[in-house]
Every structure is written in structure tokens, then in C-alpha cells.
Scaffold this active site. Structure first.
Site, PDB file in Angstrom:
ATOM      1  N   ASP A 252      10.849  45.115  28.170  1.00  0.00           N
ATOM      2  CA  ASP A 252      10.836  43.449  28.288  1.00  0.00           C
ATOM      3  C   ASP A 252      10.720  42.917  27.165  1.00  0.00           C
ATOM      4  O   ASP A 252      10.137  43.540  26.071  1.00  0.00           O
ATOM      5  CB  ASP A 252       9.598  42.880  29.352  1.00  0.00           C
ATOM      6  CG  ASP A 252       9.955  41.540  29.857  1.00  0.00           C
ATOM      7  OD1 ASP A 252      10.145  41.429  31.004  1.00  0.00           O
ATOM      8  OD2 ASP A 252       9.884  40.615  29.067  1.00  0.00           O
ATOM      9  N   ASP A 300      17.263  43.488  36.119  1.00  0.00           N
ATOM     10  CA  ASP A 300      16.929  42.391  36.932  1.00  0.00           C
ATOM     11  C   ASP A 300      16.675  41.038  35.858  1.00  0.00           C
ATOM     12  O   ASP A 300      15.498  40.584  35.606  1.00  0.00           O
ATOM     13  CB  ASP A 300      15.542  42.414  37.641  1.00  0.00           C
ATOM     14  CG  ASP A 300      15.165  41.459  38.614  1.00  0.00           C
ATOM     15  OD1 ASP A 300      16.007  40.521  38.841  1.00  0.00           O
ATOM     16  OD2 ASP A 300      13.851  41.394  38.885  1.00  0.00           O
ATOM     17  N   CYS A 340      19.490  36.263  39.788  1.00  0.00           N
ATOM     18  CA  CYS A 340      18.446  35.436  40.515  1.00  0.00           C
ATOM     19  C   CYS A 340      19.019  34.026  40.245  1.00  0.00           C
ATOM     20  O   CYS A 340      18.231  33.037  40.695  1.00  0.00           O
ATOM     21  CB  CYS A 340      17.154  35.644  40.311  1.00  0.00           C
ATOM     22  SG  CYS A 340      16.713  35.337  38.689  1.00  0.00           S
TER      23      CYS A 340
HETATM   24  N1  SAH Z   1      12.029  42.728  37.557  1.00  0.00           N
HETATM   25  C1  SAH Z   1      10.702  41.690  37.361  1.00  0.00           C
HETATM   26  C2  SAH Z   1      11.045  40.356  37.223  1.00  0.00           C
HETATM   27  C3  SAH Z   1      12.065  40.023  35.887  1.00  0.00           C
HETATM   28  S1  SAH Z   1      11.694  38.529  35.211  1.00  0.00           S
HETATM   29  C4  SAH Z   1       9.894  42.078  38.641  1.00  0.00           C
HETATM   30  O1  SAH Z   1      10.420  42.926  39.473  1.00  0.00           O
HETATM   31  O2  SAH Z   1       8.929  41.548  38.710  1.00  0.00           O
HETATM   32  C5  SAH Z   1      12.787  38.411  33.800  1.00  0.00           C
HETATM   33  C6  SAH Z   1      11.997  39.116  32.608  1.00  0.00           C
HETATM   34  O3  SAH Z   1      12.998  39.225  31.636  1.00  0.00           O
HETATM   35  C7  SAH Z   1      11.109  38.258  31.883  1.00  0.00           C
HETATM   36  O4  SAH Z   1       9.809  39.122  32.030  1.00  0.00           O
HETATM   37  C8  SAH Z   1      11.386  38.099  30.555  1.00  0.00           C
HETATM   38  O5  SAH Z   1      10.432  37.969  29.671  1.00  0.00           O
HETATM   39  C9  SAH Z   1      12.303  39.137  30.199  1.00  0.00           C
HETATM   40  N2  SAH Z   1      13.404  38.701  29.374  1.00  0.00           N
HETATM   41  C10 SAH Z   1      14.128  37.590  29.129  1.00  0.00           C
HETATM   42  N3  SAH Z   1      14.864  38.017  28.352  1.00  0.00           N
HETATM   43  C11 SAH Z   1      15.116  39.217  27.975  1.00  0.00           C
HETATM   44  C12 SAH Z   1      15.672  39.743  26.742  1.00  0.00           C
HETATM   45  N4  SAH Z   1      16.636  39.369  26.230  1.00  0.00           N
HETATM   46  N5  SAH Z   1      15.176  41.132  26.906  1.00  0.00           N
HETATM   47  C13 SAH Z   1      14.547  41.719  27.509  1.00  0.00           C
HETATM   48  N6  SAH Z   1      13.706  41.035  28.465  1.00  0.00           N
HETATM   49  C14 SAH Z   1      13.796  39.399  28.631  1.00  0.00           C
END
Ligand code: SAH
Length: 396
Positions: A252, A300, A340
Site C-alpha cells: 500500500d 483492490d 469500487c
Molecule cells: N483491499 C482493502 C481496501 C483497499 S482501499 C481492504 O480489503 O480493506 C485502497 C487502498 O489503496 C488504500 O489503503 C490506499 O492507501 C491505497 N492506495 C491508493 N493509491 C495507491 C497506489 N498508487 N499504490 C498503492 N496503494 C495505493
């Protein structure tokens, strides 16, 4: 109580409401009797003056969010009835009143006939989120009904609407407890424990909507090398660990998310060395990683399109992201891929993933088509309520 303002619809504009679509758009309004302010309850009538609905007034293209199609008082008994119905459904789904699962969505806006309101339950704490000024105005009444309906199982109610209310409403809104005050922030999902940070976390602190999809992932995890991309609190990682994955890597871009994912893995599997977490950009990580390093990948990402006008770029983003995964996943690999974005529909998402597969030249089959779980119900008259979609793919 003061007299409700009356919203008179243009001729023919009552049709969608007669089919229980829960919004009145501003363009459907002929005239307004009374001095209406954002958050007020209003009466909606047809062009001939017949009753059709009662709802909350708001400023914007959605002018009224309907609370009821019956001529009834919006009082303590109303909130009690609606919240009881919501809890009854979660009991029927075997999500409430079990020790194996204390994490679920009790109220999902339009899907529970309460537009603008979200309530997530995390063990003894309810997190209430208002997406409309009307629900904000009613928060104390809602909290009271929630206590009555949930009884002893509930110890506190946290209100978290700082970022979900229209900022122009200038409500001076702050997050905080409406009732109680608990430091107990561990909730159980399908027997797995999670720290929930409702104070600082995204949404209400946890992505409750991936519960079923995480369970499915668990069933694929045995012996696999798992990459959980956009891991946030590490939900998929913890399930993969229980499913017997050979190794689990969580990625993340947020360092705070990485800390939470690590803490959640440690909470369930202390001292287990199969897990490692990386605070890195997803696209960067996918470019740099070795081909064939993983045979189970989860993508995700956050919503790429928050609005319809961002759609084209969002679809390109999904294609680019998925193409990277198709290029690198080991032969016989399984890809769990999600969107989403409410603005992206199922077919558009599938087309974006199809394009990515075609670019990679890999043979790809769809094993499962995923969606939001039953505690995020979609009102059939309000298809806009459908937002989460996913595919489980086999990559030869
Ligand atoms: N799969 C998670 C929810 C994902 S929410 C679950 O099951 O709870 C989306 C996440 O993507 C967030 O935590 C955000 O910090 C991260 N994110 C956003 N842009 C990103 C990027 N470019 N690279 C990596 N992570 C990213």
C-alpha cells in the site's frame, strides 16, 4: 414541529417515485411552498397535489432523498422501525448475534431505505456516517434508536461525518462519540480479528464490503505466493494466511495502512514469518517485481472514477493496472481484481480487464464474478446503489 415545506413536481415527474426510486432531481421540481433549508424534512407532491413522499431536502442536483413513500411521521418510532428492519435482515444473513462475526454493515443508505445514512458495527461500537445534512440533523435521534434496537451488545456510538457531508453546509462538523467512549477497537470477521481505526481510518475504519470476497480468496490460498495490492488494513492478507498461503506480501502506498496491515497479521498470526509488508506505489511495485514471483494476486484499488466525467481515464487506469498483473503473474495464477467505482459499471470494468488480458497475450478465464455482500443491499429501484464488482481470473 413546524409545517413541512411542500415540493410540487412537474407533470410526469412522479413516475420514477411511484416506482420507489428514492431521489427527486432538482429539474423535476415545479415549485416550492415554504422556506426550505438544506437538511429540512419536506413533503413531495405530484403536479396535481397528491402525496407521494417525505424526504430530506438538499442542495444540488439530487434535491430530495426520500425517507418514506407513506404519509407517516418521521419521529422516534420511524427511526426505530427502520433500524429494527435493518438488524432483522443482518440476523437473517447470520451476520449479527454471532461471536464468529461482529463486523457488518447495519445500514447501507438507499439499500436500507435510509438514503444518506451508513452504520457499520464493529463489535461493541457502531460507527455512524451521514452523507446528507438531513441525516446529520437527525443524528441524535438515530443514535437513540440505535441504542434501543441494539440493546446490551452496543457500548458506544462514534459519529464520523467530517469528510462525507457537503462542506458548503458549514456545520462545524467534528468526528466524535455520540454515546459511550470505548478503547476496545477489535472486531471479528469470520473468526479473524481486526483492529479498527474509526478515528483515522478511511470510510468507517474498515472495508466491510470485502468480507465474502476475502473468504473466497482464503479458499484459493493454499500453497500459493500471494500479493495483496492496495492492502489497506490487510484484510485479504489475513485470510490468505489462514488459507495456508506459502507467503503473503502486502503493498500500500500509505505507511499508516502498512502499519495497520502488519498489526492485523500479528494479531492473528503472531511471529508468523510468511508475511511481509511494503509501503510502495502499486504501479511501481508491479513494474519492479520479478515475473512469476506470485501466483495469487489481489488488485483492490481505490475508486478510480468518483464521477461520470472521470470515466474514460478510470477505465484506462484499470486496464493499465490489470495489464501489469497479467504480464507478471505466474502460469496457473489466480487474479482477484476489483473496482469500487460506482461510475464504472460491470460491463465497462469487464471490458477494461478484457483489454488488459488481450494486451498481455495470456489465456484468461473467468472463474467467479464478484459483487458487494448482502449487508450492502441494492434497492432494485435504485441501481445506482451497485458499486463493487470483481472478477476472479485464471491465467494460464
Ligand atoms: N483491499 C482493502 C481496501 C483497499 S482501499 C481492504 O480489503 O480493506 C485502497 C487502498 O489503496 C488504500 O489503503 C490506499 O492507501 C491505497 N492506495 C491508493 N493509491 C495507491 C497506489 N498508487 N499504490 C498503492 N496503494 C495505493
Amino acid at each position: 414541529m413546524r409545517q413541512l415545506s411542500t415540493i410540487h413536481l412537474k407533470r410526469g415527474k412522479e413516475d420514477s417515485l411511484r416506482r420507489f426510486h428514492p431521489w427527486v432531481f432538482s429539474g423535476a421540481i415545479q415549485r416550492i411552498d415554504g422556506n426550505v433549508e438544506e437538511g429540512d424534512l419536506v413533503l413531495v407532491v405530484t403536479s396535481t397535489g397528491d402525496f407521494i413522499a417525505i424526504g430530506h431536502w438538499q442542495i444540488g442536483s439530487i434535491a430530495v432523498r426520500v425517507l418514506t413513500f407513506s404519509d407517516e411521521a418521521i419521529d422516534a418510532a420511524f427511526w426505530h422501525r427502520r433500524l429494527s428492519a435493518a438488524l432483522e435482515l443482518r440476523r437473517a444473513l447470520h451476520l449479527a448475534d454471532t461471536t464468529d462475526n461482529t463486523t457488518y454493515r447495519l445500514v447501507h443508505g438507499e439499500g436500507d431505505n435510509l438514503p444518506g445514512l451508513v452504520i457499520d458495527i464493529y463489535g461493541p461500537t457502531a460507527v455512524v456516517q451521514a452523507h446528507s445534512v438531513g441525516m446529520h440533523v437527525c443524528r441524535e435521534e438515530i443514535a437513540k434508536a440505535l441504542r434501543d434496537v441494539m440493546g446490551e451488545s452496543l457500548h458506544s456510538i462514534f459519529y464520523k461525518s467530517e469528510t462525507t457531508l457537503p462542506f458548503k453546509a458549514e456545520l462545524g462538523q467534528e468526528n466524535g462519540f455520540l454515546w459511550g467512549d470505548t478503547a476496545d477497537n477489535i472486531a471479528v470477521e469470520n473468526g479473524l480479528k481486526f483492529h479498527i481505526d474509526w478515528l483515522h481510518g478511511q470510510k468507517t475504519g474498515f472495508f466491510v464490503d470485502q468480507r465474502d470476497n476475502r473468504s473466497l480468496l482464503e479458499s484459493f490460498a493454499k500453497g500459493r505466493a500471494v500479493l495483496n495490492m492496495f492492502c489497506y488494513t490487510g484484510g485479504f492478507s489475513v485470510y490468505a494466511m489462514r488459507g495456508g498461503a506459502r507467503l503473503v506480501h502486502s503493498v500500500d502506498s500509505s505507511a499508516k495502512a502498512i502499519d495497520m496491515a502488519t498489526a492485523n497479521v500479528n494479531l492473528n498470526f503472531p511471529g508468523d514469518t510468511r508475511h511481509e509488508a511494503f509501503a510502495q506505489d502499486a504501479f511501481r511495485f508491479l513494474s519492479d517485481m520479478k515475473t512469476g514471483a506470485y501466483d495469487l494476486i489481489i488488485l483492490d484499488p481505490p475508486a478510480f472514477a468518483k464521477h461520470k466525467d472521470a470515466l474514460r481515464n478510470a477505465l484506462k487506469g484499470y486496464t493499465r493496472l490489470n495489464a501489469r498483473a497479467f504480464e507478471k503473474i505466474a502460469p496457473g495464477g489466480i487474479l482477484f481484481t476489483f473496482s469500487c467505482s460506482q461510475a464504472v459499471n460491470k460491463d465497462q470494468f469487464r471490458l477494461a480487464v478484457f483489454t488488459a488480458a488481450a494486451q498481455s497475450g495470456r489465456r484468461v478465464r473467468i472463474l467467479h464474478q464478484l459483487h458487494q455482500p448482502a449487508d450492502h443491499p441494492i434497492n432494485i429501484y435504485h441501481p445506482e446503489g451497485e458499486y463493487l464488482k470483481g472478477l476472479v481470473l485464471h491465467v494460464e
